[in-house]
Scaffold this motif. Structure first.
Motif, short mmCIF file in Angstrom:
data_model
loop_
_atom_site.label_atom_id
_atom_site.label_comp_id
_atom_site.label_asym_id
_atom_site.label_seq_id
_atom_site.Cartn_x
_atom_site.Cartn_y
_atom_site.Cartn_z
N HIS A 103 0.85 -1.19 -0.12
CA HIS A 103 -0.12 0.05 -0.07
C HIS A 103 0.90 1.34 0.16
O HIS A 103 0.52 2.35 -0.55
N ASP B 265 -0.05 -10.77 -5.58
CA ASP B 265 -0.85 -11.59 -5.90
C ASP B 265 -0.10 -13.01 -6.67
O ASP B 265 -0.69 -14.10 -6.81
N SER C 84 -4.85 -11.17 -2.14
CA SER C 84 -6.32 -11.32 -1.79
C SER C 84 -6.44 -10.53 -0.09
O SER C 84 -7.42 -10.24 -0.18
N SER D 297 -4.66 -8.60 1.14
CA SER D 297 -4.34 -7.20 0.91
C SER D 297 -5.64 -6.41 0.32
O SER D 297 -6.16 -5.16 1.09
N ARG D 298 -6.36 -6.89 -0.65
CA ARG D 298 -7.45 -6.60 -0.97
C ARG D 298 -8.76 -6.32 -0.06
O ARG D 298 -9.28 -5.67 0.31
N ASP D 299 -8.70 -7.73 0.90
CA ASP D 299 -9.74 -7.41 2.13
C ASP D 299 -9.19 -6.41 3.04
O ASP D 299 -10.53 -5.82 3.32
#
Length: 149
Positions: free
Chosen positions: A19, A70, A130, A132-134
């Motif tokens: 991020h 990813d 995944s 990180s996106r959550d």
């Protein structure tokens, strides 16, 4: 036996790094994890050796991701950390000639091996991207690793 928290701590760091999208120093990471920068450098070094991180020394330097999150799974990081034991349960070895001890140990060992196999299989299915996106979906600002921890 103390709990080995390196996997969860490194996942935490990697997600913040993603991020931030800029080099992060060992000092910054050590403050985030409340540990010594030498410990951070040693641990991050194992991820660098696996090809997951790069580092630049000097002013403006620090650790950066070498691969997309990813492309990395929980199992990848677990292995880069030396594949630490996933269970603290040990087998008795007081009397190795005792048939009861041998039967108990064999049963426990078989169950733990199957559980570890399943756990590592699941780790291989979960990408850090995944996770990180959550996290990003549930929080607005992950840009500052110390304030956001």
């Amino acid at each position: 036996m103390p709990t080995d928290t390196r996997l969860s701590r490194m996942l935490h760091v990697l997600i913040h790094m993603d991020h931030l999208a800029e080099p992060v120093t060992s000092d910054t990471i050590s403050r985030m994890l409340d540990t010594n920068p030498v410990v951070v450098r040693r641990t991050m070094g194992s991820l660098k050796a696996a090809g997951y991180l790069t580092s630049v020394k000097g002013h403006g330097g620090g650790w950066t991701l070498a691969r997309s999150l990813d492309e990395l799974t929980l199992r990848d990081i677990h292995q880069a950390l030396g594949s630490p034991k996933v269970f603290a349960i040990g087998l008795a070895d007081d009397n190795p000639q005792c048939p009861v001890e041998r039967a108990v140990n064999a049963s426990i060992e078989e169950a733990m091996a199957e559980a570890e196999r399943r756990l590592l299989e699941r780790f291989g299915e979960v990408t850090i991207g995944s996770l990180s996106r959550d996290v990003a979906a549930s929080r607005e600002d992950l840009s500052h690793p110390i304030a956001s921890s």
